[in-house]
Design a protein around this motif. Structure first.
Motif, PDB file in Angstrom:
ATOM      1  N   LEU A  73     116.592  36.247 102.748  1.00 38.53           N
ATOM      2  CA  LEU A  73     116.064  36.902 101.543  1.00 38.53           C
ATOM      3  C   LEU A  73     114.664  37.444 101.774  1.00 38.53           C
ATOM      4  O   LEU A  73     114.325  38.550 101.334  1.00 38.53           O
ATOM      5  CB  LEU A  73     116.068  35.914 100.368  1.00 38.53           C
ATOM      6  N   ILE A  74     113.834  36.649 102.468  1.00 40.71           N
ATOM      7  CA  ILE A  74     112.472  37.088 102.773  1.00 40.71           C
ATOM      8  C   ILE A  74     112.504  38.300 103.703  1.00 40.71           C
ATOM      9  O   ILE A  74     111.752  39.267 103.530  1.00 40.71           O
ATOM     10  CB  ILE A  74     111.653  35.939 103.411  1.00 40.71           C
ATOM     11  N   LYS A  75     113.398  38.265 104.681  1.00 39.01           N
ATOM     12  CA  LYS A  75     113.535  39.374 105.614  1.00 39.01           C
ATOM     13  C   LYS A  75     113.988  40.643 104.893  1.00 39.01           C
ATOM     14  O   LYS A  75     113.486  41.743 105.169  1.00 39.01           O
ATOM     15  CB  LYS A  75     114.536  39.012 106.714  1.00 39.01           C
ATOM     16  N   PHE A  76     114.938  40.487 103.961  1.00 38.97           N
ATOM     17  CA  PHE A  76     115.408  41.643 103.194  1.00 38.97           C
ATOM     18  C   PHE A  76     114.305  42.171 102.287  1.00 38.97           C
ATOM     19  O   PHE A  76     114.143  43.382 102.144  1.00 38.97           O
ATOM     20  CB  PHE A  76     116.630  41.247 102.362  1.00 38.97           C
ATOM     21  N   ARG A  77     113.525  41.258 101.696  1.00 37.70           N
ATOM     22  CA  ARG A  77     112.437  41.680 100.809  1.00 37.70           C
ATOM     23  C   ARG A  77     111.398  42.503 101.559  1.00 37.70           C
ATOM     24  O   ARG A  77     110.790  43.419 101.004  1.00 37.70           O
ATOM     25  CB  ARG A  77     111.771  40.455 100.184  1.00 37.70           C
ATOM     26  N   ASN A  78     111.205  42.187 102.822  1.00 40.71           N
ATOM     27  CA  ASN A  78     110.219  42.893 103.633  1.00 40.71           C
ATOM     28  C   ASN A  78     110.788  44.125 104.327  1.00 40.71           C
ATOM     29  O   ASN A  78     110.053  44.844 105.006  1.00 40.71           O
ATOM     30  CB  ASN A  78     109.633  41.949 104.691  1.00 40.71           C
ATOM     31  N   SER A  79     112.085  44.362 104.183  1.00 39.99           N
ATOM     32  CA  SER A  79     112.705  45.513 104.835  1.00 39.99           C
ATOM     33  C   SER A  79     112.401  46.795 104.064  1.00 39.99           C
ATOM     34  O   SER A  79     112.039  46.771 102.887  1.00 39.99           O
ATOM     35  CB  SER A  79     114.220  45.318 104.932  1.00 39.99           C
ATOM     36  N   LYS A  80     112.559  47.928 104.752  1.00 38.51           N
ATOM     37  CA  LYS A  80     112.285  49.222 104.129  1.00 38.51           C
ATOM     38  C   LYS A  80     113.299  49.556 103.038  1.00 38.51           C
ATOM     39  O   LYS A  80     112.993  50.311 102.119  1.00 38.51           O
ATOM     40  CB  LYS A  80     112.287  50.314 105.202  1.00 38.51           C
ATOM     41  N   ALA A  81     114.504  49.000 103.132  1.00 43.27           N
ATOM     42  CA  ALA A  81     115.553  49.332 102.168  1.00 43.27           C
ATOM     43  C   ALA A  81     115.397  48.605 100.843  1.00 43.27           C
ATOM     44  O   ALA A  81     116.067  48.953  99.860  1.00 43.27           O
ATOM     45  CB  ALA A  81     116.925  49.011 102.766  1.00 43.27           C
ATOM     46  N   PHE A  82     114.504  47.597 100.787  1.00 40.79           N
ATOM     47  CA  PHE A  82     114.394  46.777  99.584  1.00 40.79           C
ATOM     48  C   PHE A  82     113.944  47.590  98.367  1.00 40.79           C
ATOM     49  O   PHE A  82     114.578  47.545  97.313  1.00 40.79           O
ATOM     50  CB  PHE A  82     113.412  45.620  99.825  1.00 40.79           C
ATOM     51  N   THR A  83     112.868  48.361  98.523  1.00 45.11           N
ATOM     52  CA  THR A  83     112.325  49.122  97.393  1.00 45.11           C
ATOM     53  C   THR A  83     113.300  50.169  96.860  1.00 45.11           C
ATOM     54  O   THR A  83     113.548  50.221  95.644  1.00 45.11           O
ATOM     55  CB  THR A  83     110.999  49.796  97.780  1.00 45.11           C
ATOM     56  N   PRO A  84     113.888  51.033  97.719  1.00 49.33           N
ATOM     57  CA  PRO A  84     114.831  52.024  97.170  1.00 49.33           C
ATOM     58  C   PRO A  84     116.080  51.400  96.562  1.00 49.33           C
ATOM     59  O   PRO A  84     116.597  51.893  95.559  1.00 49.33           O
ATOM     60  CB  PRO A  84     115.176  52.900  98.383  1.00 49.33           C
TER      61      PRO A  84
END
Length: 351
Positions: A8-19
């Motif tokens: 979850l932390i890794k996904f939150r920090n990924s570029k795809a999280f915001t869009p």
């Protein structure tokens, strides 16, 4: 549990999280306020619905965003993509021609100057030449990208008007309509074109060293030059590719509206493309990039536009909303906001 938390932390920090977060928010809003937003119908073996329209209408922007991502990854910018859209559409429409004639027997026939493959190839080649022009100015003459591409942004639309002689060229040749209006297995052909471009670029970026070279140049072009990376050639290539992506988008647009309009085709699409890339978490300062995130960002922009129209809001308000979205993105990406967000996360972990 720790493994799930780490993911979850890794996904939150990924570029795809915001869009993705923005896209989910828009979907939730449309679920409550737009009737039948998620409804998909099959008519004559074709899929219809808001979601299909978003993918279909957003196809040109997604393709342009792919090319723009590579340019921005080299710490550049391409403001000329909208003009190249108009040029490519004008070239293809001029070559296709398509005058409607009525024979003495009363039959309607359409005369064309050339075939669809030749017109498409010509549009792509002309766009590539203009991409070479941008690449030459940026890589060889060292002109700032925003200035170099601004030249073509202004002059390019004039070139498109010269090609069309200031008129809207109507296209009657039905085989050309397949690009923007055709369906394959019930799905719009434009979506397959996006998938093909995304697949090809994804393979080139991740299965060859080209992606690493682009990231290296965007991070530090001087250091990249010293370690043997041909910086000029890479920048030259990405501007050519960006122009080709714009040409593909121009072909889809002219096919969809059955006409080439040099004044309005691709108008301000460069701003939507830049917004898509930035919304995808890619930095305007270059370096690491994510093409998939940019495509998701383009879907957010198109979903926002579709939502405005479906809600009965005047189109002019759409520009204001986009400006507000840009403001939110700038705030979310600011160092001060990130620091405060990290502090809140740390406090939450302590609790």
């Amino acid at each position: 549990m720790d493994s799930v938390k780490h993911k979850l932390i890794k996904f939150r920090n990924s570029k795809a999280f915001t869009p993705l977060l923005a896209l989910i928010f828009l979907f939730i809003f449309n679920f409550f306020y737009i009737d039948g937003f998620f409804q998909i119908e099959i008519k004559d073996g074709r899929l219809f619905g808001y979601l299909i329209d978003i993918l279909n209408r957003g196809a040109p922007l997604m393709i342009i965003a792919i090319g723009m991502t590579l340019v921005i990854a080299t710490e550049g910018i391409d403001l000329s993509v909208g003009a190249v859209v108009a040029i490519a559409g004008a070239v293809a429409a001029s070559l296709i021609g398509g005058e409607m004639q009525i024979t003495p027997a009363g039959e309607i026939v359409y005369e064309t100057v050339t075939t669809v493959p030749v017109a498409v190839l010509a549009a792509l080649v002309v766009a590539a030449v203009f991409g070479m022009w941008n690449g030459f100015l940026v890589s060889s003459l060292k002109i700032p990208a925003i200035v170099a591409t601004l030249i073509l942004m202004v002059a390019g639309r004039g070139v498109a008007q010269l090609i069309t002689k200031g008129q809207i060229i109507t296209i009657y040749y039905e085989p050309y309509f397949v690009i923007g209006q055709g369906y394959l297995l019930g799905i719009p052909v434009a979506i397959f074109i996006v998938a093909a471009v995304l697949l090809i670029v994804g393979l080139l970026m991740r299965k060859t060293a080209l992606g690493l070279f682009i990231e290296s140049i965007g991070s530090n072009d001087v250091a990249s030059r010293y370690i043997g990376i041909k910086e000029k050639q890479i920048k030259f290539i990405v501007y050519i590719f960006s122009a080709i992506c714009a040409a593909i988008a121009g072909l889809i647009i002219t096919s969809n509206v059955k006409a080439a309009d040099a004044n309005n085709a691709g108008l301000w699409m460069e701003l939507d493309a830049i917004l898509s890339v930035v919304m995808g978490g890619n930095s305007l300062q270059g370096g690491k990039f994510s093409i998939v995130s940019s495509v998701i960002g383009a879907l957010v922009v198109q979903t926002l536009t579709t939502t405005v129209y479906a809600a009965g809001i005047t189109p002019e308000v759409n520009l204001v909303i986009k400006g507000f979205v840009v403001l939110i993105i700038v705030i979310l990406k600011s160092d001060i906001f990130k620091e405060k967000l990290n502090l809140l996360v740390q406090r939450g972990d302590r609790v």
